[in-house]
Write a protein that holds these residues in place. Structure first.
Motif, PDB file in Angstrom:
ATOM      1  N   ALA A   9       0.669  -1.285  -0.042  1.00  0.00           N
ATOM      2  CA  ALA A   9      -0.095  -0.067  -0.121  1.00  0.00           C
ATOM      3  C   ALA A   9       0.871   1.256   0.173  1.00  0.00           C
ATOM      4  O   ALA A   9       0.448   2.438  -0.636  1.00  0.00           O
ATOM      5  N   ASN A  10       1.955   1.185   0.600  1.00  0.00           N
ATOM      6  CA  ASN A  10       2.981   2.415   0.787  1.00  0.00           C
ATOM      7  C   ASN A  10       4.134   2.339  -0.390  1.00  0.00           C
ATOM      8  O   ASN A  10       4.870   3.119  -0.169  1.00  0.00           O
ATOM      9  N   ARG A  11       3.786   1.458  -1.519  1.00  0.00           N
ATOM     10  CA  ARG A  11       4.998   1.520  -2.477  1.00  0.00           C
ATOM     11  C   ARG A  11       5.044   2.519  -3.112  1.00  0.00           C
ATOM     12  O   ARG A  11       6.542   2.921  -3.372  1.00  0.00           O
ATOM     13  N   HIS A  12       4.170   3.523  -3.284  1.00  0.00           N
ATOM     14  CA  HIS A  12       4.672   4.987  -4.155  1.00  0.00           C
ATOM     15  C   HIS A  12       4.125   6.048  -2.912  1.00  0.00           C
ATOM     16  O   HIS A  12       4.132   7.014  -3.217  1.00  0.00           O
ATOM     17  N   ALA A  13       4.604   5.671  -1.706  1.00  0.00           N
ATOM     18  CA  ALA A  13       4.778   6.790  -0.749  1.00  0.00           C
ATOM     19  C   ALA A  13       5.949   7.657  -0.935  1.00  0.00           C
ATOM     20  O   ALA A  13       6.819   7.334  -1.737  1.00  0.00           O
ATOM     21  N   SER A  14       5.756   8.691  -0.083  1.00  0.00           N
ATOM     22  CA  SER A  14       6.985   9.597  -0.092  1.00  0.00           C
ATOM     23  C   SER A  14       8.422   8.764   0.176  1.00  0.00           C
ATOM     24  O   SER A  14       8.610   8.036   0.931  1.00  0.00           O
ATOM     25  N   PRO A  15       9.173   9.126  -0.739  1.00  0.00           N
ATOM     26  CA  PRO A  15      10.687   8.464  -0.707  1.00  0.00           C
ATOM     27  C   PRO A  15      11.266   8.186   0.677  1.00  0.00           C
ATOM     28  O   PRO A  15      11.736   7.110   0.988  1.00  0.00           O
ATOM     29  N   PHE A  16      11.208   9.304   1.519  1.00  0.00           N
ATOM     30  CA  PHE A  16      11.963   9.093   2.732  1.00  0.00           C
ATOM     31  C   PHE A  16      11.107   8.831   3.969  1.00  0.00           C
ATOM     32  O   PHE A  16      11.608   9.094   4.993  1.00  0.00           O
ATOM     33  N   SER A  17       9.940   8.481   3.881  1.00  0.00           N
ATOM     34  CA  SER A  17       8.971   8.233   4.768  1.00  0.00           C
ATOM     35  C   SER A  17       9.010   6.778   5.125  1.00  0.00           C
ATOM     36  O   SER A  17       9.252   5.792   4.079  1.00  0.00           O
ATOM     37  N   SER A  18       8.604   6.390   6.242  1.00  0.00           N
ATOM     38  CA  SER A  18       8.274   4.947   6.554  1.00  0.00           C
ATOM     39  C   SER A  18       7.561   4.243   5.626  1.00  0.00           C
ATOM     40  O   SER A  18       6.516   4.459   5.408  1.00  0.00           O
ATOM     41  N   PRO A  19       8.228   3.169   5.051  1.00  0.00           N
ATOM     42  CA  PRO A  19       7.026   2.190   4.243  1.00  0.00           C
ATOM     43  C   PRO A  19       6.308   1.300   5.005  1.00  0.00           C
ATOM     44  O   PRO A  19       5.778   0.518   4.220  1.00  0.00           O
ATOM     45  N   THR A  20       5.984   1.560   6.201  1.00  0.00           N
ATOM     46  CA  THR A  20       4.904   0.734   6.937  1.00  0.00           C
ATOM     47  C   THR A  20       4.054   1.569   7.649  1.00  0.00           C
ATOM     48  O   THR A  20       4.180   2.820   7.711  1.00  0.00           O
ATOM     49  N   GLN A  21       2.742   1.152   8.359  1.00  0.00           N
ATOM     50  CA  GLN A  21       1.902   1.953   9.052  1.00  0.00           C
ATOM     51  C   GLN A  21       2.721   2.456  10.328  1.00  0.00           C
ATOM     52  O   GLN A  21       3.631   2.055  10.755  1.00  0.00           O
ATOM     53  N   ASN A  59       5.840   0.879  21.270  1.00  0.00           N
ATOM     54  CA  ASN A  59       6.418   0.167  20.203  1.00  0.00           C
ATOM     55  C   ASN A  59       7.501   0.813  19.427  1.00  0.00           C
ATOM     56  O   ASN A  59       8.596   0.047  19.326  1.00  0.00           O
ATOM     57  N   PHE A  60       7.660   2.197  19.141  1.00  0.00           N
ATOM     58  CA  PHE A  60       8.646   2.610  18.404  1.00  0.00           C
ATOM     59  C   PHE A  60       9.984   3.084  19.451  1.00  0.00           C
ATOM     60  O   PHE A  60      10.963   2.577  18.826  1.00  0.00           O
ATOM     61  N   VAL A  61       9.664   3.180  20.499  1.00  0.00           N
ATOM     62  CA  VAL A  61      10.810   3.229  21.416  1.00  0.00           C
ATOM     63  C   VAL A  61      11.379   2.046  21.759  1.00  0.00           C
ATOM     64  O   VAL A  61      12.596   1.792  21.738  1.00  0.00           O
ATOM     65  N   LYS A  62      10.686   1.121  21.737  1.00  0.00           N
ATOM     66  CA  LYS A  62      11.228  -0.481  21.983  1.00  0.00           C
ATOM     67  C   LYS A  62      11.958  -0.766  20.800  1.00  0.00           C
ATOM     68  O   LYS A  62      12.984  -1.390  20.961  1.00  0.00           O
ATOM     69  N   MET A  63      11.518  -0.380  19.689  1.00  0.00           N
ATOM     70  CA  MET A  63      12.239  -1.054  18.605  1.00  0.00           C
ATOM     71  C   MET A  63      13.392  -0.219  18.534  1.00  0.00           C
ATOM     72  O   MET A  63      14.730  -0.339  18.050  1.00  0.00           O
ATOM     73  N   LEU A  64      13.646   1.182  18.673  1.00  0.00           N
ATOM     74  CA  LEU A  64      14.628   2.219  18.520  1.00  0.00           C
ATOM     75  C   LEU A  64      15.705   1.377  19.583  1.00  0.00           C
ATOM     76  O   LEU A  64      16.881   1.481  19.097  1.00  0.00           O
ATOM     77  N   LEU A  65      15.318   1.036  20.681  1.00  0.00           N
ATOM     78  CA  LEU A  65      16.396   0.591  21.816  1.00  0.00           C
ATOM     79  C   LEU A  65      16.875  -0.653  21.464  1.00  0.00           C
ATOM     80  O   LEU A  65      18.060  -0.878  21.631  1.00  0.00           O
ATOM     81  N   ALA A  66      16.051  -1.480  20.554  1.00  0.00           N
ATOM     82  CA  ALA A  66      16.356  -2.898  20.504  1.00  0.00           C
ATOM     83  C   ALA A  66      17.474  -2.497  19.227  1.00  0.00           C
ATOM     84  O   ALA A  66      18.542  -3.285  18.883  1.00  0.00           O
ATOM     85  N   GLU A  67      17.320  -1.744  18.293  1.00  0.00           N
ATOM     86  CA  GLU A  67      18.026  -1.386  17.254  1.00  0.00           C
ATOM     87  C   GLU A  67      19.410  -0.781  17.754  1.00  0.00           C
ATOM     88  O   GLU A  67      20.505  -1.292  17.097  1.00  0.00           O
ATOM     89  N   LEU A  68      19.578  -0.003  18.759  1.00  0.00           N
ATOM     90  CA  LEU A  68      20.670   0.493  19.214  1.00  0.00           C
ATOM     91  C   LEU A  68      21.302  -0.585  20.008  1.00  0.00           C
ATOM     92  O   LEU A  68      22.601  -0.410  19.738  1.00  0.00           O
ATOM     93  N   ALA A 113      16.582 -10.107   4.599  1.00  0.00           N
ATOM     94  CA  ALA A 113      15.248 -10.851   5.223  1.00  0.00           C
ATOM     95  C   ALA A 113      13.921 -10.255   4.526  1.00  0.00           C
ATOM     96  O   ALA A 113      12.872 -10.659   5.296  1.00  0.00           O
ATOM     97  N   ASN A 114      13.818  -9.460   3.577  1.00  0.00           N
ATOM     98  CA  ASN A 114      12.598  -8.828   3.037  1.00  0.00           C
ATOM     99  C   ASN A 114      11.833  -8.092   4.157  1.00  0.00           C
ATOM    100  O   ASN A 114      10.540  -8.156   4.414  1.00  0.00           O
ATOM    101  N   ARG A 115      12.397  -7.217   4.824  1.00  0.00           N
ATOM    102  CA  ARG A 115      11.846  -6.506   5.882  1.00  0.00           C
ATOM    103  C   ARG A 115      12.267  -5.071   5.882  1.00  0.00           C
ATOM    104  O   ARG A 115      13.307  -4.553   6.276  1.00  0.00           O
ATOM    105  N   ALA A 116      11.566  -4.173   4.762  1.00  0.00           N
ATOM    106  CA  ALA A 116      11.956  -3.127   4.264  1.00  0.00           C
ATOM    107  C   ALA A 116      11.669  -1.919   5.380  1.00  0.00           C
ATOM    108  O   ALA A 116      12.455  -1.074   5.544  1.00  0.00           O
ATOM    109  N   ASN A 117      10.635  -2.319   6.455  1.00  0.00           N
ATOM    110  CA  ASN A 117      10.533  -1.293   7.402  1.00  0.00           C
ATOM    111  C   ASN A 117      11.775  -1.330   8.484  1.00  0.00           C
ATOM    112  O   ASN A 117      12.002  -0.182   8.834  1.00  0.00           O
ATOM    113  N   HIS A 118      12.076  -2.569   8.614  1.00  0.00           N
ATOM    114  CA  HIS A 118      13.515  -2.444   9.599  1.00  0.00           C
ATOM    115  C   HIS A 118      14.667  -1.878   8.835  1.00  0.00           C
ATOM    116  O   HIS A 118      15.404  -1.198   9.613  1.00  0.00           O
TER     117      HIS A 118
END
Length: 511
Positions: A17-29, A35-44, A339-344
């Motif tokens: 659904a987001n294939r044609h979204a803004s180029p530097f916007s997140s490709p996911t909902q 959840n974002f904070v947890k993801m950020l800390l996990a990535e760090l 791993a086919n995880r564009a949002n990550h």
């Protein structure tokens, strides 16, 4: 690996659904803030596990270079001048080329690891090693004639002869580096950086006694031999680690691991990436060497060269952090795309860019903080010390942009498009930085300040171009391309929440 129509099926509905979204916007909902904070800390945490060992490894490499220089200095002024000149020639014409070529392994092996394509990992390691060994042949011929080349460029004959002796006994390091670079890239692309750190530290411990023994017995030749002996120790340790790890995965890993399953398509893809990665690395590396040569033509050249050398020594320390961050983001982005995880992949890139900006500010503040004492560590000349204090302010401003540039370069490598970094370096350094540096330094008579001003404008231009390229990346399409290129035909495609959980569990185990 031929394209298959099933590749697109693994892309989630939200990604489509987001294939044609803004180029530097997140490709996911959008996700909740928690959840974002947890993801950020996990990535760090993941990037910390990759980057910190790489920082230690690169610092060990710079320490080895400093120790080599110190032992050359103990042999006398001529040995120091000739050995340092020979080592610089070796870096520019040999080691930079081999490191650049091995950079092609980052996107291929990183995406292959994300796609669990072990066969592609194995054959890329073998192909790159063979390619680097082949490239050492013309480089060796160049090194054996280094004295003639240096004399043609106006260097003194006695210094050039000493440089040839040093480089001649450094020749085995070309073959050792041809094994070392692919091994390090093979491991780092799988988030395994601790082995490289430990092996580099072990080699550094042995580097001092080996230098003491060989320099006393053989003089200049012994110092040169000590360099490749230390690198050989790292190769032996890393090769042993790889063999042990692969043996645990199966008793016939050498025969059945896809090492010899190479096609012309594999070689063409590798060579294309190798050329771009090599030029990307060398263009930046050579620009700094050209700046050193230009400094030699300034009024009071000896003082200017002393100032530039001392300032760049601190920059080299910070470069170990830059290089580690670039490798880290390249690994994370390529792993997630494989791993086919564009949002990550997108979020890993954003986190890395944020880290790069913060690190650049910290590095800049450190350079400002030590500018009053840094020059005293290398010289007692009041003119040089005063020049270092002044020029470190300019270099501190450059570092603010240097770190994000390095991170963006790692980002485009992770997407298997290193030629974007090559175009940015070509435009920023060679179309702007060097011409402007010449104008400011020699036409406007700004001297060393003019050279640094030209470099600053070039690096800012590089950053703007890279950010523009990255802003136009469609992460969903990049993930789909990665699946087409590195998808393991022997592994069933996983999708949905179950597939993501299996991938995350595997990565947590690796880290």
């Amino acid at each position: 690996m031929s394209p298959t129509s099933k590749v697109g099926e693994s892309v989630s509905t939200s990604d489509k659904a987001n294939r044609h979204a803004s180029p530097f916007s997140s490709p996911t909902q959008k996700f909740p803030v928690t959840n974002f904070v947890k993801m950020l800390l996990a990535e760090l945490r993941v990037q910390r596990g990759i980057a910190l060992p790489l920082v230690a490894m690169n610092l060990a490499w710079f320490a080895k270079t400093a120790i080599t220089t110190a032992f050359l200095g103990h042999l006398g002024e001529l040995s120091l001048a000739g050995g340092a000149l020979g080592f610089t020639f070796a870096n520019v014409t040999g080691f930079s080329v081999l490191n650049g070529l091995s950079g092609a392994m980052e996107p291929i092996c990183g995406q292959a690891h994300g796609a669990k394509n072990v066969s592609l990992l194995h054959k890329t390691l073998l192909m790159t090693t063979l390619l680097l060994l082949l490239v050492t042949l013309p480089i060796s011929f160049l090194w054996l004639n280094v004295d003639k080349i240096l004399i043609c460029f106006g260097q003194q004959q006695d210094i050039s002869i000493v440089a040839r002796i040093f480089v001649s006994y450094l020749l085995p390091d070309l073959w050792v580096t041809s094994l070392l670079c692919p091994l390090k890239a093979y491991l780092s692309s799988q988030c395994m950086t601790l082995p490289s750190m430990f092996s580099s530290c072990v080699a550094l411990v042995f580097h001092i006694p080996v230098n003491m023994l060989l320099s006393k017995a053989m003089g200049l030749k012994g110092v040169s031999i000590a360099v490749w002996i230390s690198d050989l120790i790292v190769v032996i340790l890393l090769a042993t680690y790889v063999v042990v790890v692969e043996s645990r995965n199966g008793s016939r890993w050498w025969k059945e691991g896809g090492w010899w399953d190479q096609s012309m398509k594999d070689w063409i893809r590798l060579l294309k990436l190798c050329g771009s990665c090599c030029l990307n690395t060398c263009l930046e590396w050579w620009c700094y060497e050209i700046l050193v040569l230009l400094t030699g033509h300034l009024p009071k050249a000896k003082q200017a060269l002393g100032v530039l050398t001392i300032v760049l020594n601190f920059d080299y320390l910070l470069y170990s952090v830059m290089l580690s961050l670039a490798t880290s983001v390249s690994t994370r982005v390529s792993n997630e795309l494989g791993a086919n995880r564009a949002n990550h992949a997108y979020k890993s890139a954003c986190v890395s860019l944020t880290i790069g900006v913060i690190s650049g500010c910290i590095g800049s503040l450190m350079m400002v903080a030590v500018r009053g004492v840094w020059g005293n560590l290398f010289s007692h000349d009041k003119g040089i010390i005063k020049g270092v204090k002044k020029m470190m302010l300019f270099m501190a401003l450059i570092e603010v942009f240097n770190f994000p540039v390095a991170v963006c370069g790692g980002m485009v490598r992770g997407t298997a498009r290193p030629w974007l970094g090559m175009y940015a370096n070509l435009c920023g350094f060679y179309f702007l930085a060097l011409p402007l540096a010449v104008v400011f330094a020699f036409k406007l008579h700004l001297g060393l300040v003019g050279l640094f001003l030209g470099l600053l404008i070039g690096i800012v231009t590089c950053l703007i171009l890279l950010l523009t390229f990255i802003a136009r990346i469609n992460w969903v399409e990049e993930a789909t391309k990665a699946q087409t290129l590195v998808r393991n035909p022997h592994t069933q495609q996983v999708d949905g929440n179950e597939g993501n959980e299996r991938i995350e569990a595997h990565e947590n185990h690796q880290v």
